[in-house]
Design a protein around this motif. Structure first.
Motif, mmCIF file in Angstrom:
data_model
loop_
_atom_site.group_PDB
_atom_site.id
_atom_site.type_symbol
_atom_site.label_atom_id
_atom_site.label_comp_id
_atom_site.label_asym_id
_atom_site.label_seq_id
_atom_site.Cartn_x
_atom_site.Cartn_y
_atom_site.Cartn_z
ATOM 1 N N LEU A 1 11.359 -0.530 -6.627
ATOM 2 C CA LEU A 1 10.450 0.459 -7.207
ATOM 3 C C LEU A 1 11.186 1.750 -7.542
ATOM 4 O O LEU A 1 10.922 2.399 -8.538
ATOM 5 N N GLN A 2 12.132 2.121 -6.665
ATOM 6 C CA GLN A 2 12.845 3.379 -6.824
ATOM 7 C C GLN A 2 13.636 3.425 -8.137
ATOM 8 O O GLN A 2 13.745 4.458 -8.767
ATOM 9 N N ASN B 1 8.464 -10.298 -5.932
ATOM 10 C CA ASN B 1 9.183 -9.889 -4.716
ATOM 11 C C ASN B 1 9.633 -8.440 -4.793
ATOM 12 O O ASN B 1 10.619 -8.053 -4.192
ATOM 13 N N VAL B 2 8.905 -7.611 -5.550
ATOM 14 C CA VAL B 2 9.270 -6.203 -5.699
ATOM 15 C C VAL B 2 9.257 -5.516 -4.328
ATOM 16 O O VAL B 2 8.405 -5.782 -3.491
ATOM 17 N N SER B 3 10.275 -4.685 -4.106
ATOM 18 C CA SER B 3 10.385 -3.964 -2.838
ATOM 19 C C SER B 3 10.394 -2.474 -3.137
ATOM 20 O O SER B 3 10.438 -2.051 -4.291
ATOM 21 N N ARG B 4 10.371 -1.668 -2.083
ATOM 22 C CA ARG B 4 10.406 -0.211 -2.271
ATOM 23 C C ARG B 4 11.693 0.211 -2.977
ATOM 24 O O ARG B 4 11.707 1.148 -3.761
ATOM 25 N N GLU B 5 12.796 -0.522 -2.680
ATOM 26 C CA GLU B 5 14.082 -0.186 -3.306
ATOM 27 C C GLU B 5 14.027 -0.474 -4.820
ATOM 28 O O GLU B 5 14.501 0.314 -5.627
ATOM 29 N N ILE C 1 4.986 3.116 -15.796
ATOM 30 C CA ILE C 1 3.635 2.994 -15.220
ATOM 31 C C ILE C 1 3.221 4.323 -14.592
ATOM 32 O O ILE C 1 2.095 4.804 -14.770
ATOM 33 N N LYS C 2 4.159 4.942 -13.865
ATOM 34 C CA LYS C 2 3.875 6.230 -13.214
ATOM 35 C C LYS C 2 3.524 7.297 -14.253
ATOM 36 O O LYS C 2 2.519 7.994 -14.123
ATOM 37 N N ASN C 3 4.344 7.402 -15.312
ATOM 38 C CA ASN C 3 4.103 8.416 -16.341
ATOM 39 C C ASN C 3 2.740 8.213 -17.013
ATOM 40 O O ASN C 3 2.003 9.171 -17.248
ATOM 41 N N GLY C 4 2.419 6.941 -17.303
ATOM 42 C CA GLY C 4 1.124 6.644 -17.915
ATOM 43 C C GLY C 4 -0.029 6.986 -16.992
ATOM 44 O O GLY C 4 -1.058 7.535 -17.425
ATOM 45 N N GLU D 1 0.870 -1.168 0.000
ATOM 46 C CA GLU D 1 0.000 0.000 0.000
ATOM 47 C C GLU D 1 0.910 1.222 0.000
ATOM 48 O O GLU D 1 2.091 1.131 0.285
ATOM 49 N N ASP D 2 0.363 2.373 -0.301
ATOM 50 C CA ASP D 2 1.129 3.618 -0.221
ATOM 51 C C ASP D 2 2.366 3.560 -1.109
ATOM 52 O O ASP D 2 3.460 3.929 -0.689
ATOM 53 N N ALA D 3 2.231 3.031 -2.338
ATOM 54 C CA ALA D 3 3.384 2.940 -3.243
ATOM 55 C C ALA D 3 3.650 4.324 -3.828
ATOM 56 O O ALA D 3 3.156 4.685 -4.887
ATOM 57 N N GLU D 4 4.426 5.132 -3.049
ATOM 58 C CA GLU D 4 4.596 6.539 -3.405
ATOM 59 C C GLU D 4 5.287 6.756 -4.743
ATOM 60 O O GLU D 4 5.176 7.808 -5.347
ATOM 61 N N LYS D 5 6.010 5.736 -5.236
ATOM 62 C CA LYS D 5 6.709 5.879 -6.515
ATOM 63 C C LYS D 5 5.755 5.797 -7.708
ATOM 64 O O LYS D 5 6.150 6.008 -8.842
ATOM 65 N N LEU D 6 4.501 5.463 -7.449
ATOM 66 C CA LEU D 6 3.544 5.303 -8.545
ATOM 67 C C LEU D 6 2.734 6.569 -8.820
ATOM 68 O O LEU D 6 1.985 6.629 -9.783
ATOM 69 N N MET D 7 2.875 7.575 -7.970
ATOM 70 C CA MET D 7 2.109 8.811 -8.167
ATOM 71 C C MET D 7 2.913 9.955 -7.546
ATOM 72 O O MET D 7 3.388 9.837 -6.420
#
Length: 637
Positions: free
Chosen positions: A352-353, A346-350, A361-364, A321-327
């Motif tokens: 994602l960075q 097994n994606v992690s916050r690191e 995905i974020k840009n789209g 939750e709260d995947a800040e890298k997506l928005m």
């Protein structure tokens, strides 16, 4: 905080956090007008517990304890008057029970009670936002028992309370992992002991939950001799909800009500969303996004440690939750889910960075949200006005953060202006440019601490006289926004309180000639005032801005505006040291009196009063108020 009094293996009685006691009183006195929401809250919590288990089990499959079929089970006992909501999710340890059930999330406690209005309908909307939905149990139950065991551990704990300020804790045996919430129903709450009624509520509010919600099947049994008859539960299980990821279904198969209920599930909001966008993207990256624009700002919109709003799934498996890298931050109000087919499980916050896939995905997703807002602004202006009132100040952070979408964001911005002189921010750049004078080359604006200070600024006088519209900017974020937005549609943004005022073709040659004559006639006065004020000012000039006021302060073209300098100072930051320019209006009676004054001491007082008045008029603070009052008194008397 709660404090333990006995040995942890024995039964303990602990006190609720003070705020929880207040909350329970609200709940017990029927804060919710719709009691069915209790079941939705508890099912939603059980769903979250299953999501957390799935995520932890990616790296530790033994947590499934040879039972990977996750579900939520609802059962009731008419004789005992109990309703039980069970899950086989992650479960809780003893300290987690104390922290999660004995207290409210610390970040929201104070704000929660500040937001309560006494209006039951409005206050009900706050409950889910603050992560306190569990306490809604006490609306329908006079006692709540919670039995839980964390996956992978042997010790279980029983929590129990009647909602009157205390709860008990004791260690018990529980063969299966997860949590059972047992509601001991109040008199009159018989709807929650009715098989058909429970199934109706579940289908209404929780159909979109991605794991099965299971109940025992019921069938009709005739009475003896064919008389009477009743519904009787069988031993056969029945799945009540659709139990499929709503976002993965075809748009044509999803009703408006289903979209709205899913929004309430992911956002813990009780209002309907203002708009949503559901998209399936195929190509280099494959993902599905279901993104919502809320109709009301959450209480923690400006909290730097707030929770973000996007849930990340990979191939229908909840990851975080709260995947800040997506928005980006300026769209932090967006709620919803993004489900990727490409990211590793097994994606992690690191990861994602640094992931290019995530960036794509974020840009789209950002383009989808901005497109959704454009559609709202063009086709539903009333709804967009509601959006702007709630989230406009956050969107203004966009030009400074997102250079690639700066023009799109600029088209969505709204401002107050001298066109309406109303505090309502409803003027777009498009509106402003359409009303510009034929010879006008710049978009003019002024920034101030408050709307009143902007509206009544002496800098506006020449613009009002010539009928030139000026944007009135009084949000603190406006100064930040202007740092990232210097022109719109080829028109330069120009502060009317900085640098030399050049109205270009808006002034005729006669005006310019008259100004030169006034400057020449006032040359000696300007030098005397500069000598009296010393290093308080950078320069003293004859103004071209003022028609009614005696003087105003202007920042140098490359200096910080007075408003920005004050904002930085208030935030404890050191602003670059720059002196203002004092512009005087030689035709004003006060300035004429100053010119005629031969007593140097009195002239000095007049000059300082002139400067202090100009500082106050732009919303500044006097460094020496006592001296100002003393000078004013001596001049009046």
């Amino acid at each position: 905080m709660t404090t333990a009094t006995n040995d942890t293996s024995a039964k303990q009685t602990l006190g609720f956090q003070a705020e929880v006691k207040q909350l329970l009183q609200l709940m017990i006195h029927s804060l919710y007008s719709n009691k069915e929401i209790v079941l939705r809250e508890l099912i939603s919590n059980a769903s979250d517990a299953a999501d957390k288990l799935r995520f932890e089990a990616i790296s530790n499959a033994s947590l499934y304890e040879e039972d990977s079929e996750l579900n939520i089970r609802i059962s009731f006992d008419k004789a005992a008057r109990t309703l039980t909501i069970s899950d086989n999710g992650i479960g809780m340890r003893r300290e987690e029970v104390i922290n999660n059930i004995g207290t409210i999330a610390k970040s929201g406690t104070k704000e929660f009670f500040q937001n309560l209005s006494g209006d039951q309908a409005k206050d009900a909307n706050l409950i889910g936002q603050f992560g306190v939905g569990f306490y809604s149990s006490f609306i329908v139950a006079d006692k709540v028992t919670l039995i839980t065991r964390r996956a992978g551990e042997t010790e279980a704990v029983r929590w129990e309370s009647n909602g009157e300020g205390e709860f008990s804790l004791e260690t018990v045996q529980k063969t299966s992992r997860g949590t059972d919430v047992i509601l001991h129903l109040r008199e009159g709450e018989d709807d929650f002991l009715n098989d058909w009624q429970l199934k109706t509520i579940i289908r209404k509010y929780s159909d979109h939950i991605t794991l099965p919600i299971v109940m025992k099947k019921s069938e009709w049994k005739d009475g003896e001799n064919g008389e009477g008859g009743q519904m009787v539960q069988t031993d056969e299980d029945e799945t009540i909800n659709k139990a499929s990821a709503l976002w993965a279904r075809s748009k044509s198969d999803i009703s408006e009500d289903e979209y709205n209920e899913f929004y309430k599930h992911v956002s813990h909001d009780y209002e309907q969303p203002l708009a949503y966008s559901h998209n399936r993207v195929e190509g280099k990256q494959e993902y599905i996004s279901l993104l919502y624009i809320p109709s009301k700002a959450p209480f923690d919109l400006y909290d730097r440690e707030r929770r973000q709003g996007i849930k990340l799934y990979v191939k229908r498996v909840f990851i975080m939750e709260d995947a800040e890298k997506l928005m980006p931050q300026y769209l932090r109000f967006v709620r919803g889910v993004i489900d990727s087919a490409d990211l590793p499980l097994n994606v992690s916050r690191e990861i994602l960075q640094d992931s290019r896939d995530v960036e794509a995905i974020k840009n789209g997703s950002v383009k989808k949200v901005l497109g959704l807002l454009e559609d709202l602004a063009d086709n539903k202006p009333d709804d967009y006005a509601k959006f702007w009132e709630q989230f406009g100040r956050v969107l203004k952070e966009g030009p400074g953060e997102d250079f690639a979408n700066k023009d799109k964001i600029a088209s969505l911005l709204r401002f107050a202006s001298t066109h309406t002189d109303s505090e309502t921010q409803q003027v777009s750049f498009k509106d402003y440019i359409a009303r510009m004078k034929p010879e006008q080359e710049a978009i003019y604006y002024i920034t101030a601490d408050t709307f009143a200070a902007a509206k009544h600024s002496p800098h506006l006088e020449i613009f009002r006289k010539k009928g030139i519209e000026v944007l009135l900017l009084s949000d603190k974020v406006d100064e930040w926004m202007l740092g990232g937005l210097t022109e719109v549609e080829g028109k330069k943004l120009q502060s009317i309180a900085k640098g030399d005022l050049d109205l270009g073709k808006l002034e005729d040659e006669a005006d310019k000639e008259a100004q030169k004559q006034v400057e020449a006639q006032a040359k000696d006065l300007v030098e005397r005032i500069k000598a009296a004020l010393g290093d308080t000012v950078k320069e003293v000039k004859v103004t071209h801005r003022l028609t009614d006021s005696p003087a105003c302060l202007v920042a140098g073209e490359h200096d910080l505006s007075g408003n920005l300098a004050r904002i930085l100072k208030a935030a404890g930051q050191k602003a670059p040291d720059s002196k203002p320019i004092l512009e005087i209006n030689p035709g004003h009676r006060l300035v004429e009196k100053l010119k005629a004054e031969s007593d140097e001491a009195k002239f000095n007082d007049y000059a300082h009063v002139l400067f202090d008045q100009a500082l106050l008029a732009e919303g500044g603070q006097l460094e020496d108020p006592a001296s100002f009052v003393k000078r004013m008194n001596s001049l009046i008397l």
